[in-house]
Scaffold this active site. Structure first.
Site, PDB file in Angstrom:
ATOM      1  N   GLU A  83       4.109 -14.797  10.710  1.00 34.41           N
ATOM      2  CA  GLU A  83       2.917 -14.140  10.158  1.00 34.41           C
ATOM      3  C   GLU A  83       1.943 -13.758  11.274  1.00 34.41           C
ATOM      4  O   GLU A  83       1.399 -12.651  11.304  1.00 34.41           O
ATOM      5  CB  GLU A  83       2.262 -15.105   9.180  1.00 34.41           C
TER       6      GLU A  83
ATOM      7  N   ASP B 199       6.361 -12.172   4.667  1.00 34.02           N
ATOM      8  CA  ASP B 199       5.191 -11.440   5.141  1.00 34.02           C
ATOM      9  C   ASP B 199       5.203 -11.223   6.642  1.00 34.02           C
ATOM     10  O   ASP B 199       4.776 -10.169   7.132  1.00 34.02           O
ATOM     11  CB  ASP B 199       3.897 -12.114   4.688  1.00 34.02           C
TER      12      ASP B 199
END
Length: 428
Positions: free
Chosen positions: A111, A169
């Site tokens: 991330e 993500d």
């Protein structure tokens, strides 16, 4: 689950460009860029014309807004962008620290690499070392592949007791960052950003998009036949609509339009059925039954007792959703973001310092949430940009966050929101 042969082949492949790193150094690079500016196509600041009817903070001049971003970026870079050594091919590596001190400072998550690649691509032209940092972040990504699909990144470095697989993500932001880099610098240099982006987008689709649900899965570790974690158990903050539009434009693959449509539908159904008065979205979602009806995940589903509540994952939803409206003009998402934004202004009585650090979906503050953090406030500012009637609310949020520093997660999300709130976010 471990694809040993594929993993080994991939490791051999990456040695030709971005090789496995030496032990991670803790040296912070110089704060200010030096040297001559290369071919920068979209230098900061950009002053993008967002969707008609949107607003920016108007209590500060555009020059002040731009300087706010520069100042926050300088702090963020000095605090979190770390020299990670030299690989065996002589490439400089960089990583984003997971925190400012202790064990977190020694760790990096995918991330963070994604956040860092987006931020440095956007700040090129101001930071004269932006491309070198970007390339070093990418080489660090390549040096730490997932053991399931080695085209994706291991979600946590050093290796985690929970597995060396991917998190959706992180890879989605890394791929978006590569597309930004291609638009910013072109792909004729040391890294072919566009080719790398296309390869990564293919891997994301093949290993982390539900074949039937057409929704993001939690990572490449989610397997077929898993009753608990499967293609119908997404994380709400993985509905990264801007990224999906960029992937669709780059590849011409209509699958990404399906992912956008399905993501919006899930968010809308959750608001109608579980948060009609607040619009709040749970961190994790379970699409249950034969009809795959969205509902909040149970407590402790994956990370915490608050997994079915508006907490430290879903707090990014207002920013992710509103950005689609601002940057692509798709007003279908405006109602989703504004339901949350209007409720937040009302419950906080117009004072962002009264925004709590997490809520139940009915608006009840979570236990131990009675404190202010930019993580929950800054994304609300992006959502407020969609409604001119929320000008004062937007201004108040901006004032509360633009010069407030906390730690890696809060500061990275806040900087991305500041880039957007100042009119300086753009898409490839």
């Amino acid at each position: 689950m471990k694809k040993v042969i594929c993993f080994a082949v991939f490791l051999i492949f990456i040695l030709s460009a971005c090789s496995t790193s030496q032990p991670m150094s803790e040296t912070v690079p110089a704060q200010d860029g030096v040297g001559e500016i290369g071919a920068v196509n979209r230098p900061f600041p950009q002053h993008v014309a967002y969707v008609e009817g949107s607003i920016l903070p108007n209590q500060r001049s555009q020059d002040q807004l731009d300087q706010d971003v520069r100042d926050f970026y300088d702090y963020w870079r000095a605090a979190y962008v770390l020299d990670a050594g030299i690989d065996t091919s002589g490439n400089q590596l960089y990583r984003i620290a997971f925190g400012q001190a202790g064990e977190d400072y020694k760790q990096t998550v995918s991330e963070g690499q994604g956040y860092g690649m987006i931020i440095t691509a956007v700040m090129a032209g101001y930071d004269l070392e932006a491309q070198a940092i970007f390339d070093g972040l990418w080489c660090f990504v390549r040096a730490h592949p997932s053991e399931v699909d080695p085209r994706l990144m291991d979600w946590k470095v050093p290796e985690s007791e929970y597995g060396d697989d991917s998190a959706f993500d992180g890879d989605a932001d890394i791929a978006f960052g590569l597309l930004l880099a291609d638009a910013q610098w072109g792909s004729e240099g040391a890294v072919d950003y566009r080719t790398e982006a296309m390869n990564l987008i293919s891997a994301i689709k093949e290993s982390t998009i539900g074949p039937d649900s057409r929704l993001p899965m939690l990572g490449d570790w989610v397997g077929e036949g898993n009753e608990t974690y499967n293609q119908y158990t997404p994380r709400s903050s993985d509905f990264m609509l801007v990224n999906f539009h960029a992937f669709a434009a780059a590849t011409g693959d209509e699958t990404w339009i399906e992912v956008i449509t399905n993501s919006r539908q899930v968010l809308s159904e959750l608001q109608i059925n579980y948060s009609p008065n607040t619009g709040l979205i749970p961190d994790f979602i379970v699409l249950s039954g034969e009809g795959h009806v969205p509902q909040p995940a149970p407590p402790g589903f994956l990370e915490a007792p608050s997994d079915g509540q508006y907490s430290y994952n879903a707090g990014r939803v207002p920013w992710r959703v509103a950005s689609e409206v601002l940057l692509y003009g798709y007003t279908d998402s405006a109602d989703i973001a504004l339901r949350i934004s209007h409720w937040a202004e009302e419950v906080a009585s117009g004072d962002p310092y009264f925004i709590k650090a997490g809520y139940d979906l009915d608006g009840t503050p979570l236990p131990d949430s009675d404190y202010f953090t930019t993580f929950f406030a800054a994304p609300m500012g992006v959502a407020a940009m969609l409604d001119p009637k929320q000008q004062e609310w937007l201004n108040s949020i901006y004032d509360a966050v633009y010069n407030t520093h906390e730690d890696y997660y809060e500061d990275s999300v806040t900087l991305l929101c500041l880039i957007t709130m100042t009119g300086n976010m753009w898409v490839p």
